[in-house]
Design a protein around this motif. Structure first.
Motif, short mmCIF file in Angstrom:
data_model
loop_
_atom_site.label_atom_id
_atom_site.label_comp_id
_atom_site.label_asym_id
_atom_site.label_seq_id
_atom_site.Cartn_x
_atom_site.Cartn_y
_atom_site.Cartn_z
N ALA A 6 5.20 -40.22 72.38
CA ALA A 6 3.90 -40.86 72.66
C ALA A 6 3.38 -40.42 74.02
N VAL A 7 4.29 -40.36 74.99
CA VAL A 7 3.91 -39.93 76.34
C VAL A 7 3.37 -38.49 76.31
N GLU A 8 4.06 -37.63 75.56
CA GLU A 8 3.60 -36.23 75.47
C GLU A 8 2.26 -36.13 74.75
N THR A 9 2.08 -36.98 73.75
CA THR A 9 0.81 -36.96 73.01
C THR A 9 -0.34 -37.39 73.91
N ILE A 10 -0.09 -38.38 74.77
CA ILE A 10 -1.14 -38.84 75.70
C ILE A 10 -1.54 -37.70 76.63
N ASP A 11 -0.55 -36.95 77.12
CA ASP A 11 -0.86 -35.80 77.96
C ASP A 11 -1.71 -34.78 77.18
N ALA A 12 -1.31 -34.52 75.94
CA ALA A 12 -2.04 -33.54 75.13
C ALA A 12 -3.48 -34.01 74.87
N MET A 13 -3.64 -35.31 74.65
CA MET A 13 -4.99 -35.86 74.43
C MET A 13 -5.88 -35.62 75.64
N ALA A 14 -5.30 -35.95 76.82
CA ALA A 14 -6.09 -35.82 78.05
C ALA A 14 -6.33 -34.35 78.38
N ASP A 15 -5.30 -33.50 78.23
CA ASP A 15 -5.46 -32.07 78.52
C ASP A 15 -6.54 -31.44 77.65
N ASN A 16 -6.62 -31.92 76.40
CA ASN A 16 -7.60 -31.35 75.46
C ASN A 16 -8.94 -32.09 75.50
#
Ligand SMILES: Cc1cc2nc3c(=O)[nH]c(=O)nc-3n(C[C@H](O)[C@H](O)[C@H](O)COP(=O)(O)OP(=O)(O)OC[C@H]3O[C@@H](n4cnc5c(N)ncnc54)[C@H](O)[C@@H]3O)c2cc1C
Length: 308
Positions: A82-92
């Protein structure tokens, strides 16, 4: 007396809890028209789909599928993902929230585990400007989910919750939650619940949903109406108009792949429409519950099987 619709619903709800079929589904992959209802098997696959929805004027909430988490290490792995997904959401730069089921983060294992996992996720979400909503699962987990929400809400502003109108208790829950000014998604409820805890009559569930929507909106809290039912949607629109509640104080949420035209029409009218997009390998239970709700979805599955 049971009619055909009730029998079909019970059948698919029974299948949704079948762990053997869940394992088989994982092994044999997404052959059943599942991509119409699920954004992808990984978050990376879902990114272009989310981008397209954002371009079309819709916002999104993603749900990493998975209901049968059995070990502490699996729950911790899910939190890390979930933490990695949040980063990916924000990065994209996606206009996207996250929905989570507390069982997938260890609710059935220990309260401490789920709190530690949620705090890790919410810390990252706060840092990256992402909001989370706690899905509501079956009634045996309702109190624990509300208790955890209250504990988290005291520390974080970026967390919301779901309340189900089929439960008798929900009106009282709304009163007790009011002091937290919660961001709530109000839904009818998707699980098979007995008459001791939940209305069995659809009209009562509908009436209660309207009452909950009205109460929460008039209390001045941000409200998400999670429904494909035009009666609920029109009720909300009329209420907002009558009471002068601006469009930025509420939103409509619908499942990915359901009522696409209605989603787009509402967005064009200036309403916030959030698409709930599940992704992940464990699509089986989710898919079976959608088949239970709406037998017309079986057409997706039949097409999926015969088109390969
Ligand atoms: C965004 C979102 C999040 C949810 N989160 C949760 C949760 O955390 N916990 C939980 O228990 N449940 C959740 N649910 C499921 C919810 O509780 C209901 O089971 C589900 O939404 C079905 O109820 P409904 O209000 O959409 O309409 P229903 O009561 O199923 O249908 C009412 C009428 O709406 C129309 N309709 C409904 N669906 C369609 C469709 N696909 N196409 C065309 N017409 C349609 C039909 O006219 C139908 O007669 C969520 C639902 C949504 C939309």
């Amino acid at each position: 007396m049971l009619n055909l619709q009730a029998i079909t619903k019970n059948f698919f709800l029974f299948l949704s809890n079948n762990k053997t079929l869940d394992r088989l589904a994982k092994r044999y992959g997404t052959r059943f028209g599942v991509d119409k209802l699920v954004g992808g098997e990984t978050f990376s696959q879902a990114i272009p789909v989310i981008k397209q929805l954002n371009e079309d004027g819709l916002v999104v909430t993603v749900d990493h599928l998975g209901e049968f988490v059995e070990s502490e290490s699996e729950a911790r792995e899910r939190a890390q993902e979930a933490v990695e997904t949040i980063d990916a959401m924000a990065d994209n730069k996606l206009d996207c929230e996250m929905s989570v089921k507390l069982t997938s983060l260890g609710l059935d294992i220990s309260r401490e585990l789920v709190l530690t996992n949620m705090e890790m996720i919410l810390d990252k979400a706060r840092e990256r400007g992402v909001t989370l909503q706690l899905d509501m699962e079956d009634s045996s987990r309702c109190q624990a989910t509300i208790d955890i929400f209250k504990q988290l809400r005291a520390k974080y502003t970026n967390v919301g919750l779901v309340i189900q109108s089929y439960l008798y208790r929900s009106d009282k829950d709304l009163d007790e939650l009011d002091e937290y000014n919660p961001y709530l998604r109000l839904v009818k409820g998707a699980y098979k619940e007995p008459g001791v805890v939940a209305f069995q009559d659809k009209d009562m569930v509908d009436r209660n949903l309207k009452q909950l929507i009205k109460k929460h909106m008039l209390n001045g809290n941000y409200t998400a109406v999670g429904s494909h039912d035009e009666e609920m949607i029109n009720f909300t629109k009329e209420l907002a108009e009558e009471q002068g509640i601006p469009k930025d104080r509420f939103e409509f949420q619908m499942l990915y792949g359901m009522r696409n035209k209605l989603q787009h029409d509402l967005a064009k009218e200036g309403y916030t429409v959030r698409v709930y997009m599940p992704y992940g390998m464990e699509w089986y239970g989710y898919y079976m519950r959608r088949l239970a709700e709406r037998p017309a979805n079986i057409a997706f599955a039949v097409k999926g099987i015969f088109s390969r």
